[in-house]
Design a protein around this motif. Structure first.
Motif, PDB file in Angstrom:
ATOM      1  N   ASN A   1      -6.148 -20.406 -26.740  1.00  0.00           N
ATOM      2  CA  ASN A   1      -7.485 -20.479 -27.339  1.00  0.00           C
ATOM      3  C   ASN A   1      -8.439 -21.443 -26.631  1.00  0.00           C
ATOM      4  N   TYR A   2      -8.346 -21.474 -25.328  1.00  0.00           N
ATOM      5  CA  TYR A   2      -9.252 -22.292 -24.508  1.00  0.00           C
ATOM      6  C   TYR A   2      -9.100 -23.788 -24.806  1.00  0.00           C
ATOM      7  N   ARG A   3      -7.891 -24.189 -25.196  1.00  0.00           N
ATOM      8  CA  ARG A   3      -7.593 -25.583 -25.512  1.00  0.00           C
ATOM      9  C   ARG A   3      -7.575 -26.422 -24.234  1.00  0.00           C
ATOM     10  N   PHE A   4      -8.008 -27.667 -24.337  1.00  0.00           N
ATOM     11  CA  PHE A   4      -8.027 -28.586 -23.199  1.00  0.00           C
ATOM     12  C   PHE A   4      -6.649 -28.635 -22.535  1.00  0.00           C
ATOM     13  N   SER A   5      -6.631 -28.528 -21.208  1.00  0.00           N
ATOM     14  CA  SER A   5      -5.391 -28.583 -20.441  1.00  0.00           C
ATOM     15  C   SER A   5      -5.310 -29.871 -19.618  1.00  0.00           C
TER      16      SER A   5
ATOM     17  N   PHE B   1      -5.113 -35.753 -15.139  1.00  0.00           N
ATOM     18  CA  PHE B   1      -4.832 -36.293 -16.465  1.00  0.00           C
ATOM     19  C   PHE B   1      -4.571 -35.113 -17.393  1.00  0.00           C
ATOM     20  N   ASN B   2      -3.297 -34.871 -17.680  1.00  0.00           N
ATOM     21  CA  ASN B   2      -2.859 -33.713 -18.447  1.00  0.00           C
ATOM     22  C   ASN B   2      -2.874 -33.973 -19.947  1.00  0.00           C
ATOM     23  N   GLN B   3      -3.120 -32.913 -20.696  1.00  0.00           N
ATOM     24  CA  GLN B   3      -3.142 -32.972 -22.151  1.00  0.00           C
ATOM     25  C   GLN B   3      -1.801 -33.456 -22.693  1.00  0.00           C
ATOM     26  N   ASP B   4      -0.702 -33.088 -22.037  1.00  0.00           N
ATOM     27  CA  ASP B   4       0.624 -33.479 -22.522  1.00  0.00           C
ATOM     28  C   ASP B   4       1.029 -34.892 -22.103  1.00  0.00           C
ATOM     29  N   GLY B   5       0.170 -35.603 -21.388  1.00  0.00           N
ATOM     30  CA  GLY B   5       0.465 -36.974 -20.992  1.00  0.00           C
ATOM     31  C   GLY B   5       1.229 -37.104 -19.691  1.00  0.00           C
ATOM     32  N   ASN B   6       1.663 -36.009 -19.091  1.00  0.00           N
ATOM     33  CA  ASN B   6       2.395 -36.037 -17.826  1.00  0.00           C
ATOM     34  C   ASN B   6       1.383 -36.084 -16.674  1.00  0.00           C
ATOM     35  N   HIS B   7       0.747 -37.210 -16.490  1.00  0.00           N
ATOM     36  CA  HIS B   7      -0.314 -37.367 -15.497  1.00  0.00           C
ATOM     37  C   HIS B   7       0.267 -37.429 -14.086  1.00  0.00           C
ATOM     38  N   SER B   8      -0.528 -37.036 -13.094  1.00  0.00           N
ATOM     39  CA  SER B   8      -0.068 -37.141 -11.710  1.00  0.00           C
ATOM     40  C   SER B   8      -1.155 -37.783 -10.854  1.00  0.00           C
ATOM     41  N   TYR B   9      -0.695 -38.507  -9.852  1.00  0.00           N
ATOM     42  CA  TYR B   9      -1.571 -39.210  -8.920  1.00  0.00           C
ATOM     43  C   TYR B   9      -1.006 -38.938  -7.528  1.00  0.00           C
ATOM     44  N   LYS B  10      -1.668 -38.059  -6.775  1.00  0.00           N
ATOM     45  CA  LYS B  10      -1.119 -37.650  -5.479  1.00  0.00           C
ATOM     46  C   LYS B  10      -2.097 -37.943  -4.354  1.00  0.00           C
ATOM     47  N   GLN B  11      -1.514 -38.227  -3.206  1.00  0.00           N
ATOM     48  CA  GLN B  11      -2.281 -38.497  -1.996  1.00  0.00           C
ATOM     49  C   GLN B  11      -1.900 -37.473  -0.937  1.00  0.00           C
ATOM     50  N   TRP B  12      -2.904 -36.890  -0.302  1.00  0.00           N
ATOM     51  CA  TRP B  12      -2.705 -35.931   0.782  1.00  0.00           C
ATOM     52  C   TRP B  12      -3.376 -36.513   2.020  1.00  0.00           C
ATOM     53  N   TRP B  13      -2.612 -36.753   3.081  1.00  0.00           N
ATOM     54  CA  TRP B  13      -3.134 -37.257   4.358  1.00  0.00           C
ATOM     55  C   TRP B  13      -2.985 -36.147   5.396  1.00  0.00           C
ATOM     56  N   TYR B  14      -3.995 -35.952   6.231  1.00  0.00           N
ATOM     57  CA  TYR B  14      -3.928 -34.916   7.263  1.00  0.00           C
ATOM     58  C   TYR B  14      -4.486 -35.417   8.591  1.00  0.00           C
ATOM     59  N   LEU B  15      -3.913 -34.901   9.662  1.00  0.00           N
ATOM     60  CA  LEU B  15      -4.510 -34.954  10.990  1.00  0.00           C
ATOM     61  C   LEU B  15      -4.736 -33.514  11.401  1.00  0.00           C
ATOM     62  N   GLY B  16      -5.896 -33.237  11.963  1.00  0.00           N
ATOM     63  CA  GLY B  16      -6.202 -31.872  12.343  1.00  0.00           C
ATOM     64  C   GLY B  16      -6.917 -31.805  13.662  1.00  0.00           C
ATOM     65  N   SER B  17      -6.942 -30.614  14.215  1.00  0.00           N
ATOM     66  CA  SER B  17      -7.639 -30.371  15.478  1.00  0.00           C
ATOM     67  C   SER B  17      -8.503 -29.127  15.322  1.00  0.00           C
ATOM     68  N   ASN B  18      -9.737 -29.222  15.763  1.00  0.00           N
ATOM     69  CA  ASN B  18     -10.654 -28.085  15.707  1.00  0.00           C
ATOM     70  C   ASN B  18     -10.763 -27.501  17.111  1.00  0.00           C
ATOM     71  N   ILE B  19     -10.114 -26.363  17.323  1.00  0.00           N
ATOM     72  CA  ILE B  19     -10.105 -25.690  18.621  1.00  0.00           C
ATOM     73  C   ILE B  19     -11.130 -24.579  18.575  1.00  0.00           C
ATOM     74  N   ARG B  20     -12.290 -24.818  19.151  1.00  0.00           N
ATOM     75  CA  ARG B  20     -13.379 -23.836  19.124  1.00  0.00           C
ATOM     76  C   ARG B  20     -13.235 -22.867  20.287  1.00  0.00           C
ATOM     77  N   PHE B  21     -13.220 -21.566  19.960  1.00  0.00           N
ATOM     78  CA  PHE B  21     -13.176 -20.535  20.981  1.00  0.00           C
ATOM     79  C   PHE B  21     -14.580 -20.175  21.451  1.00  0.00           C
ATOM     80  N   ASN B  22     -15.498 -20.134  20.515  1.00  0.00           N
ATOM     81  CA  ASN B  22     -16.915 -19.929  20.798  1.00  0.00           C
ATOM     82  C   ASN B  22     -17.685 -20.321  19.540  1.00  0.00           C
ATOM     83  N   GLU B  23     -18.948 -20.008  19.469  1.00  0.00           N
ATOM     84  CA  GLU B  23     -19.771 -20.404  18.329  1.00  0.00           C
ATOM     85  C   GLU B  23     -19.321 -19.763  17.019  1.00  0.00           C
TER      86      GLU B  23
END
Length: 170
Positions: free
Chosen positions: A59-63, A91-113
């Protein structure tokens, strides 16, 4: 198996609003969100997104409320090597909260415009440090206004995760 569909509308160069639907294992959440961000230089940009999620099967209850803090910038002046940091607070309705960190290194390989390939290598960990760190690897191919993603993580768990996605702008 999970699906995620989002529609985002940019109001200005720095602000957007959107809606999304997430489905996984009997969960169907609908979210409304707002995102704000700014690029200060090619070396640093920052943004924040917050989303209010509701359970469509209850019923569209807060998640949950899901908030992301995004930092990124170039390592090389050319932009061929860059870094990204995404902090996700849920911050979950059931109290099972999560705190996650995502770290990335990336490369942008341009073929053309019109097209480029962007491989990325990442590390994901909980800020609670209650589970092992996770390796993430993937790439996306950009052609004009379309992006095609292949992404994976949880390789060393019972259920490795593989993500296939497409996004586009108009």
């Amino acid at each position: 198996m999970e699906t995620y569909t989002t529609l985002q509308f940019g109001i200005t160069d720095y602000f957007s609003v959107g809606t999304d639907i997430y489905a996984n294992n009997g969960i169907v959440d609908h979210g409304l969100y707002a995102r704000i961000g700014k690029t200060w230089s090619k070396w640093f940009s920052a943004g924040v997104q917050t989303a209010y999620q509701s359970n469509l099967r209850d019923n569209y209850r807060f998640s949950n409320v899901n908030t992301g803090v995004f930092l990124n910038g170039n390592i090389l002046e050319s932009g061929h090597l860059f870094w990204t940091s995404n902090t996700w607070l849920t911050f979950n309705q059931d109290g099972n909260h999560s705190y996650k960190q995502w770290w990335y290194l990336g490369s942008n390989i341009r073929f053309n415009e019109d097209n480029s390939l962007v491989p990325m290598l990442g590390l994901i960990h909980s800020w609670k440090f209650d589970q092992p760190a996770d390796l993430a690897i993937g790439a996306y191919y950009v052609y004009k206004k379309y992006s095609f993603y292949l992404w994976g993580n949880d390789f060393f768990t019972e259920y490795p995760r593989l993500t296939l996605a497409v996004d586009f702008t108009f």
